[in-house]
Design an enzyme around this catalytic site. Structure first.
Site, mmCIF file in Angstrom:
data_model
loop_
_atom_site.group_PDB
_atom_site.id
_atom_site.type_symbol
_atom_site.label_atom_id
_atom_site.label_comp_id
_atom_site.label_asym_id
_atom_site.label_seq_id
_atom_site.Cartn_x
_atom_site.Cartn_y
_atom_site.Cartn_z
ATOM 1 N N ARG A 153 0.884 -1.183 0.000
ATOM 2 C CA ARG A 153 0.000 0.000 0.000
ATOM 3 C C ARG A 153 0.908 1.215 0.000
ATOM 4 N NH1 ARG A 153 -5.312 1.305 3.542
ATOM 5 N NH2 ARG A 153 -6.051 -0.104 1.925
ATOM 6 N N GLN A 186 -9.705 -4.199 -3.444
ATOM 7 C CA GLN A 186 -11.048 -3.868 -2.960
ATOM 8 C C GLN A 186 -12.097 -4.246 -4.001
ATOM 9 O OE1 GLN A 186 -12.036 -2.402 0.180
ATOM 10 N NE2 GLN A 186 -13.934 -3.242 -0.624
ATOM 11 N N CYS A 196 -16.488 0.577 0.783
ATOM 12 C CA CYS A 196 -15.233 -0.129 1.089
ATOM 13 C C CYS A 196 -14.789 0.085 2.535
ATOM 14 C CB CYS A 196 -14.145 0.279 0.103
ATOM 15 S SG CYS A 196 -13.618 1.990 0.260
ATOM 16 N N ARG A 215 -12.685 -9.319 1.421
ATOM 17 C CA ARG A 215 -11.304 -8.922 1.130
ATOM 18 C C ARG A 215 -10.372 -10.130 1.307
ATOM 19 N NH1 ARG A 215 -9.733 -3.560 1.468
ATOM 20 N NH2 ARG A 215 -7.761 -4.396 0.680
ATOM 21 N N ASP A 263 -17.736 5.838 -1.219
ATOM 22 C CA ASP A 263 -16.454 5.816 -0.501
ATOM 23 C C ASP A 263 -16.382 7.113 0.298
ATOM 24 O OD1 ASP A 263 -13.860 5.218 0.304
ATOM 25 O OD2 ASP A 263 -12.921 5.872 -1.562
ATOM 26 N N HIS A 320 -7.419 0.831 -6.484
ATOM 27 C CA HIS A 320 -7.546 -0.064 -5.317
ATOM 28 C C HIS A 320 -8.119 -1.407 -5.810
ATOM 29 C CE1 HIS A 320 -7.693 -1.379 -1.310
ATOM 30 N NE2 HIS A 320 -8.561 -0.549 -0.778
HETATM 31 N N1 CP Z 1 -11.125 -0.506 2.388
HETATM 32 C C1 CP Z 1 -9.854 -0.478 2.844
HETATM 33 O O1 CP Z 1 -8.889 -0.563 2.068
HETATM 34 O O2 CP Z 1 -9.760 -0.401 4.200
HETATM 35 P P1 CP Z 1 -8.416 -0.090 5.020
HETATM 36 O O3 CP Z 1 -7.965 1.290 4.611
HETATM 37 O O4 CP Z 1 -8.818 -0.174 6.468
HETATM 38 O O5 CP Z 1 -7.389 -1.122 4.651
#
Ligand code: CP
Length: 323
Positions: free
Chosen positions: A101, A131, A264, A292, A224, A128
């Site tokens: 990430r 997701q 998400c 996930r 989101d 992403h």
């Molecule tokens: N949806 C998502 O990626 O959650 P986090 O930021 O908690 O990993």
């Protein structure tokens, strides 16, 4: 050739469908896959905060019989300026896959360019894709199929989730609508990328600032947070523009009667979605969050399998006869 998952359409439509089927099978048999038996380690690096991504990768890699090596990237030498290329060359001799990430997409592209093991995008500023695999899995479970369904995304059309909805859902053969203010529309190159896939898949892409019209007949409404990580500056102005794009019971009533609501997470009730909708009977958010793990196990297993060198056949007679 090593396969990576950096953007949603790194999987062809057929490959994406295969990964979703595998995710369903893994969900039904969570301890039945030995992908990283040994255990082999998987490096999971974070430049940004996370709850769902971290716990789902950590739990999922353990279920695949591997060791999840969670790394605070800012506390590693990466955070002090060691190059991404050198980091990749070190990591790929220790682990079976790298999950990251980070910020700009160019960073994960560079990691993949120098890694001999699969690299997975666990969120960048632009996309992403993990997701979206979870979201597609949730839609598939809910409706039995994804192709031909219509998803409307509400909110910041310029953020990474909007981009991934466009590309991933088009790849899945879904009609995609982005309902966003004129000030927060998706990047033209992302729209063009999704439109090309949509044309091949025989589906449509709609970018609109008409919140109500975008809901009519939709199977899925998704949203989101209105303030993505790193965009806290100037948030007040964005929030005013986003007010008409909140998913509330009135917007939901315009979608199909059995429409599903996705988010998400993390969610901000009363901002991008009302509590009544988010906690209501059409919300699928807890399945989506659980998925996930199943989706990420599937993409890791699929990438490792697809990247493995072909096995030499015992009956290989390609060596010329000596006579
Ligand atoms: N949806 C998502 O990626 O959650 P986090 O930021 O908690 O990993």
């Amino acid at each position: 050739m090593t396969r990576h998952f950096l953007v949603d359409d790194d999987l062809t439509p057929a490959e994406q469908a295969e990964v979703l089927e595998l995710a369903l099978a893994m969900k039904a048999d969570p301890y039945g896959y030995d992908t990283f038996a040994g255990p082999q380690s998987v490096a999971v690096l974070f430049d940004k905060p996370s709850t769902r991504t971290r716990v789902s990768f950590e739990a999922g890699i353990a279920e695949l019989k591997g060791h999840p090596m969670i790394i605070d990237a800012k506390a590693s030498q990466l955070g002090r300026g060691e190059s991404i290329a050198d980091t990749a060359r070190v990591l790929d001799r220790q682990v079976g896959a790298i999950v990251w990430r980070t910020g700009d997409q160019s960073r994960i592209d560079e990691m993949a360019a120098h890694s001999t093991v699969p690299v997975v995008n666990a969120l960048t500023d632009q996309f992403h894709p993990c997701q979206l695999l979870a979201d597609l899995l949730t839609i598939k479970e809910r409706f039995g199929d994804v192709a031909g369904r219509t998803l409307t995304y509400y909110g910041d059309g310029a953020n990474n989730m909007a981009a991934s909805y466009l590309v991933a859902c088009a790849t899945a053969g879904m009609h995609v609508r982005i309902a966003a203010p004129a000030s927060l529309q998706p990047a033209p190159d992302v729209v063009a990328r999704a439109e090309k896939i949509a044309e091949e898949q025989g589906v449509t892409i709609l970018i609109t600032d008409h919140a109500e019209a975008a809901a009519i007949g939709a199977d899925v409404l998704a949203t989101d947070t209105w303030v993505s990580m790193g965009q806290e500056e100037g948030a007040e102005e964005r929030l005013a523009d986003l007010e008409p794009f909140r998913i509330d019971s009135r917007i939901l009533s315009l979608a199909k009667r059995d429409a599903a609501v996705l988010h998400c997470l993390p969610a901000y009730r009363g901002k991008e979605v009302t509590a009544e909708v988010l906690d209501g009977p059409q919300s699928m958010i807890w399945d989506e969050a659980e998925n996930r793990r199943h989706a990420q196990k599937a993409i890791l297993h699929w990438l490792v399998t697809a990247s493995a060198p072909p096995q030499e056949s015992e009956t290989d007679d390609s060596t010329p006869d000596e006579d």
